[in-house]
Design a protein around this motif. Structure first.
Motif, PDB file in Angstrom:
ATOM      1  N   GLY A  25      -8.037   0.530  -0.467  1.00  0.00           N
ATOM      2  CA  GLY A  25      -7.955   1.885  -1.006  1.00  0.00           C
ATOM      3  C   GLY A  25      -6.727   2.623  -0.489  1.00  0.00           C
ATOM      4  O   GLY A  25      -6.017   3.288  -1.257  1.00  0.00           O
ATOM      5  N   LEU A  26      -6.461   2.497   0.826  1.00  0.00           N
ATOM      6  CA  LEU A  26      -5.298   3.176   1.395  1.00  0.00           C
ATOM      7  C   LEU A  26      -4.000   2.537   0.902  1.00  0.00           C
ATOM      8  O   LEU A  26      -3.025   3.233   0.613  1.00  0.00           O
ATOM      9  CB  LEU A  26      -5.367   3.127   2.919  1.00  0.00           C
ATOM     10  N   ALA A  27      -3.984   1.201   0.773  1.00  0.00           N
ATOM     11  CA  ALA A  27      -2.792   0.511   0.257  1.00  0.00           C
ATOM     12  C   ALA A  27      -2.483   0.955  -1.164  1.00  0.00           C
ATOM     13  O   ALA A  27      -1.314   1.188  -1.521  1.00  0.00           O
ATOM     14  CB  ALA A  27      -3.004  -1.002   0.322  1.00  0.00           C
ATOM     15  N   ASN A  28      -3.514   1.087  -1.994  1.00  0.00           N
ATOM     16  CA  ASN A  28      -3.314   1.545  -3.374  1.00  0.00           C
ATOM     17  C   ASN A  28      -2.783   2.980  -3.419  1.00  0.00           C
ATOM     18  O   ASN A  28      -1.959   3.333  -4.263  1.00  0.00           O
ATOM     19  CB  ASN A  28      -4.623   1.450  -4.159  1.00  0.00           C
ATOM     20  N   THR A  29      -3.277   3.795  -2.490  1.00  0.00           N
ATOM     21  CA  THR A  29      -2.799   5.181  -2.421  1.00  0.00           C
ATOM     22  C   THR A  29      -1.321   5.222  -2.051  1.00  0.00           C
ATOM     23  O   THR A  29      -0.537   5.988  -2.635  1.00  0.00           O
ATOM     24  CB  THR A  29      -3.618   5.970  -1.384  1.00  0.00           C
ATOM     25  N   ILE A  30      -0.928   4.385  -1.086  1.00  0.00           N
ATOM     26  CA  ILE A  30       0.480   4.327  -0.677  1.00  0.00           C
ATOM     27  C   ILE A  30       1.345   3.855  -1.841  1.00  0.00           C
ATOM     28  O   ILE A  30       2.405   4.427  -2.128  1.00  0.00           O
ATOM     29  CB  ILE A  30       0.645   3.379   0.537  1.00  0.00           C
ATOM     30  N   GLU A  31       0.896   2.813  -2.525  1.00  0.00           N
ATOM     31  CA  GLU A  31       1.661   2.270  -3.651  1.00  0.00           C
ATOM     32  C   GLU A  31       1.801   3.310  -4.765  1.00  0.00           C
ATOM     33  O   GLU A  31       2.882   3.489  -5.335  1.00  0.00           O
ATOM     34  CB  GLU A  31       0.972   1.011  -4.174  1.00  0.00           C
ATOM     35  N   LYS A  32       0.695   3.992  -5.080  1.00  0.00           N
ATOM     36  CA  LYS A  32       0.731   5.015  -6.129  1.00  0.00           C
ATOM     37  C   LYS A  32       1.680   6.148  -5.738  1.00  0.00           C
ATOM     38  O   LYS A  32       2.440   6.655  -6.566  1.00  0.00           O
ATOM     39  CB  LYS A  32      -0.676   5.560  -6.357  1.00  0.00           C
ATOM     40  N   HIS A  33       1.638   6.522  -4.467  1.00  0.00           N
ATOM     41  CA  HIS A  33       2.512   7.601  -3.996  1.00  0.00           C
ATOM     42  C   HIS A  33       3.973   7.205  -4.150  1.00  0.00           C
ATOM     43  O   HIS A  33       4.809   8.004  -4.588  1.00  0.00           O
ATOM     44  CB  HIS A  33       2.201   7.913  -2.537  1.00  0.00           C
ATOM     45  N   ASN A  34       4.307   5.970  -3.826  1.00  0.00           N
ATOM     46  CA  ASN A  34       5.699   5.508  -3.936  1.00  0.00           C
ATOM     47  C   ASN A  34       6.135   5.423  -5.390  1.00  0.00           C
ATOM     48  O   ASN A  34       7.268   5.739  -5.733  1.00  0.00           O
ATOM     49  CB  ASN A  34       5.854   4.133  -3.270  1.00  0.00           C
ATOM     50  N   CYS A  54     -11.544  -5.570  21.428  1.00  0.00           N
ATOM     51  CA  CYS A  54     -11.759  -6.091  20.080  1.00  0.00           C
ATOM     52  C   CYS A  54     -10.856  -5.320  19.129  1.00  0.00           C
ATOM     53  O   CYS A  54     -10.428  -4.202  19.440  1.00  0.00           O
ATOM     54  CB  CYS A  54     -13.231  -5.974  19.662  1.00  0.00           C
ATOM     55  N   LEU A  55     -10.574  -5.925  17.984  1.00  0.00           N
ATOM     56  CA  LEU A  55      -9.677  -5.240  17.053  1.00  0.00           C
ATOM     57  C   LEU A  55      -9.941  -5.683  15.624  1.00  0.00           C
ATOM     58  O   LEU A  55     -10.474  -6.761  15.364  1.00  0.00           O
ATOM     59  CB  LEU A  55      -8.212  -5.486  17.417  1.00  0.00           C
ATOM     60  N   MET A  56      -9.570  -4.825  14.678  1.00  0.00           N
ATOM     61  CA  MET A  56      -9.576  -5.140  13.258  1.00  0.00           C
ATOM     62  C   MET A  56      -8.320  -4.539  12.651  1.00  0.00           C
ATOM     63  O   MET A  56      -8.030  -3.354  12.849  1.00  0.00           O
ATOM     64  CB  MET A  56     -10.829  -4.623  12.548  1.00  0.00           C
ATOM     65  N   GLU A  57      -7.552  -5.371  11.944  1.00  0.00           N
ATOM     66  CA  GLU A  57      -6.281  -4.936  11.391  1.00  0.00           C
ATOM     67  C   GLU A  57      -6.165  -5.405   9.942  1.00  0.00           C
ATOM     68  O   GLU A  57      -6.552  -6.530   9.614  1.00  0.00           O
ATOM     69  CB  GLU A  57      -5.110  -5.482  12.214  1.00  0.00           C
ATOM     70  N   PHE A  58      -5.621  -4.516   9.099  1.00  0.00           N
ATOM     71  CA  PHE A  58      -5.458  -4.831   7.676  1.00  0.00           C
ATOM     72  C   PHE A  58      -4.038  -4.497   7.269  1.00  0.00           C
ATOM     73  O   PHE A  58      -3.556  -3.384   7.510  1.00  0.00           O
ATOM     74  CB  PHE A  58      -6.444  -4.034   6.825  1.00  0.00           C
ATOM     75  N   PRO A  59      -3.320  -5.449   6.629  1.00  0.00           N
ATOM     76  CA  PRO A  59      -1.906  -5.224   6.287  1.00  0.00           C
ATOM     77  C   PRO A  59      -1.720  -4.512   4.954  1.00  0.00           C
ATOM     78  O   PRO A  59      -2.482  -4.725   4.007  1.00  0.00           O
ATOM     79  CB  PRO A  59      -1.359  -6.648   6.196  1.00  0.00           C
ATOM     80  N   PHE A  60      -0.697  -3.651   4.887  1.00  0.00           N
ATOM     81  CA  PHE A  60      -0.249  -3.101   3.617  1.00  0.00           C
ATOM     82  C   PHE A  60       0.926  -3.968   3.163  1.00  0.00           C
ATOM     83  O   PHE A  60       1.972  -3.992   3.819  1.00  0.00           O
ATOM     84  CB  PHE A  60       0.210  -1.651   3.764  1.00  0.00           C
ATOM     85  N   THR A  61       0.750  -4.697   2.072  1.00  0.00           N
ATOM     86  CA  THR A  61       1.745  -5.665   1.645  1.00  0.00           C
ATOM     87  C   THR A  61       2.370  -5.250   0.316  1.00  0.00           C
ATOM     88  O   THR A  61       1.658  -4.919  -0.639  1.00  0.00           O
ATOM     89  CB  THR A  61       1.114  -7.070   1.484  1.00  0.00           C
ATOM     90  N   VAL A  62       3.704  -5.253   0.272  1.00  0.00           N
ATOM     91  CA  VAL A  62       4.449  -4.970  -0.945  1.00  0.00           C
ATOM     92  C   VAL A  62       5.479  -6.080  -1.128  1.00  0.00           C
ATOM     93  O   VAL A  62       6.276  -6.348  -0.216  1.00  0.00           O
ATOM     94  CB  VAL A  62       5.153  -3.597  -0.881  1.00  0.00           C
ATOM     95  N   HIS A  63       5.441  -6.730  -2.300  1.00  0.00           N
ATOM     96  CA  HIS A  63       6.349  -7.849  -2.587  1.00  0.00           C
ATOM     97  C   HIS A  63       6.296  -8.900  -1.471  1.00  0.00           C
ATOM     98  O   HIS A  63       7.327  -9.376  -0.983  1.00  0.00           O
ATOM     99  CB  HIS A  63       7.785  -7.347  -2.770  1.00  0.00           C
ATOM    100  N   ASN A  64       5.066  -9.229  -1.064  1.00  0.00           N
ATOM    101  CA  ASN A  64       4.821 -10.267  -0.053  1.00  0.00           C
ATOM    102  C   ASN A  64       5.396  -9.925   1.320  1.00  0.00           C
ATOM    103  O   ASN A  64       5.540 -10.805   2.172  1.00  0.00           O
ATOM    104  CB  ASN A  64       5.375 -11.627  -0.510  1.00  0.00           C
ATOM    105  N   GLN A  65       5.719  -8.660   1.524  1.00  0.00           N
ATOM    106  CA  GLN A  65       6.211  -8.211   2.822  1.00  0.00           C
ATOM    107  C   GLN A  65       5.246  -7.186   3.400  1.00  0.00           C
ATOM    108  O   GLN A  65       4.830  -6.259   2.708  1.00  0.00           O
ATOM    109  CB  GLN A  65       7.602  -7.579   2.693  1.00  0.00           C
ATOM    110  N   ILE A  66       4.887  -7.361   4.662  1.00  0.00           N
ATOM    111  CA  ILE A  66       4.004  -6.395   5.320  1.00  0.00           C
ATOM    112  C   ILE A  66       4.823  -5.164   5.690  1.00  0.00           C
ATOM    113  O   ILE A  66       5.783  -5.254   6.457  1.00  0.00           O
ATOM    114  CB  ILE A  66       3.356  -7.001   6.585  1.00  0.00           C
ATOM    115  N   ILE A  67       4.438  -4.021   5.117  1.00  0.00           N
ATOM    116  CA  ILE A  67       5.173  -2.778   5.398  1.00  0.00           C
ATOM    117  C   ILE A  67       4.405  -1.867   6.358  1.00  0.00           C
ATOM    118  O   ILE A  67       4.956  -0.892   6.866  1.00  0.00           O
ATOM    119  CB  ILE A  67       5.478  -2.006   4.107  1.00  0.00           C
TER     120      ILE A  67
END
Length: 364
Positions: free
Chosen positions: A338-347, A296-309
């Motif tokens: 929450g993690l995506a927002n942290t990545i975006e803020k860091h960048n 089984c799996l669960m996956e969540f994308p980090f998306t910036v400008h409609n691109q999965i990074i």
């Protein structure tokens, strides 16, 4: 007690005696739930001409039956969970009535029962509903009997009393399970919110530390042994952070964009959850995950400008499944956001520092 009476006392067609009525009144009064079910099938199985008997709980949400107790031929088996239409008991649920049929008259039923009875033409199925206070079927007493079932109607009067007692027992069992599930859900929500608050309150600017913390928290929270943060590197992908010692999955492992199975259509802005990897879902799972036995799996994308990074993922192994999918998905998506927002803020912070240095140094 009823189960201690000799069969001829109440299965010979003679009217129920006062002593039997007293036994029925006290039946199930002090025993545990599981013991009641076992004693009930043992009692019913003592009726002459009954070959096998069982009690099933009906679970309408999944359209399944759950086996509570069984008594009969050692060659005859019923799985703990069986789909509704695998047994003739579904006729009892659909009609809300007693149902009987000759087992030789239905091809689908023959596939199930034919493995256990050499002369199925001389046997029939008899099902009796266990009803809730509202009259809906919450369980079934199923029986395989000889086709010449003596004193059927008088014996069914006894089974009617037993079914009424079982109804009270099964209702209590369902209520206890509901209370337990509600308490577990409340505990999970409370614990999840506390963990999310802790993660979001972290002051560290070290993304490596933050990534490790998210993966460690997720594996504990969701009970899945493997956590991965996958990063887009050019046109390909790599497992940048791996939590869990699983042979065949390691940090720095690279694979092509084609092998990644990551597409915007798969995610559609939310988490992708596969609670059971089947033949129909294999095409959306990476081959090397299938090779290590991911179930089984669960996956969540980090998306910036409609691109999965990047992708945050947690994975179960062997026959493991995800508990409380809907609630788990909500918590997981909050964690991913929450993690995506942290990545975006860091960048953004990093970009701001570069711009500031450019202004300070005219040579840049």
């Amino acid at each position: 007690m009823l189960s201690e009476l000799a069969p001829n006392h109440y299965f010979s067609g003679i009217s129920l005696t006062r002593d039997l009525a007293d036994d029925l009144h006290t039946f199930h009064s002090t025993e545990s739930t599981e013991k009641v079910w076992e004693q009930t099938v043992e009692t019913i199985a003592r009726i002459p001409e009954i070959i096998s008997t069982w009690i099933l709980e009906y679970i309408p949400e999944s359209q399944n039956f759950r086996l509570l107790a069984f008594h009969g031929s050692s060659n005859f088996e019923i799985p703990n969970i069986v789909s509704k239409y695998s047994l003739p008991c579904h006729h009892v649920v659909d009609s809300n009535m007693i149902f009987e049929m000759n087992l030789s008259g239905d091809g689908n039923i023959l596939q199930f029962f034919g493995r256990y009875f050499s002369d199925i033409s001389s046997a029939m199925y008899l099902g009796y509903p266990i009803r809730s206070d509202l009259g809906t079927v919450i369980g079934v007493i199923g029986m395989v009997v000889e086709d010449k079932f003596k004193h059927k109607f008088k014996n069914l009067k006894l089974i009617d009393v037993i079914a009424d007692k079982l109804s009270q027992n099964l209702i209590r069992h369902k209520n206890e399970n509901l209370i337990s599930q509600t308490l577990n859900t409340a505990s999970f929500v409370k614990h999840s919110l506390a963990e999310l608050f802790r993660l979001l309150s972290t002051k560290s600017n070290d993304l490596t530390t933050i990534f490790r913390s998210y993966l460690q928290t997720g594996t504990r929270l969701f009970g899945l042994p493997l956590g991965i943060i996958t990063s887009k590197i050019g046109e390909n992908w790599e497992y940048s952070f791996v939590e869990g010692n699983v042979h065949g999955i390691f940090e720095g492992q690279k694979f092509s964009n084609e092998e990644s199975k990551f597409t915007t259509q798969d995610f559609s802005g939310s988490a992708k959850i596969l609670n059971e990897i089947s033949d129909s879902s294999v095409q959306s799972v990476r081959d090397h995950l299938l090779e290590v036995g991911v179930s089984c799996l669960m996956e969540f994308p980090f998306t910036v400008h409609n691109q999965i990074i990047g992708v945050l993922g947690f994975y179960g192994l062997k026959d493991q499944k995800i508990e409380s999918i809907e609630l788990t998905q909500k918590v997981f998506e909050l964690m991913g956001i929450g993690l995506a927002n942290t990545i975006e803020k860091h960048n953004i912070d990093l970009l701001s520092k570069i711009v500031f240095l450019e202004k300070e140094d005219p040579t840049l």
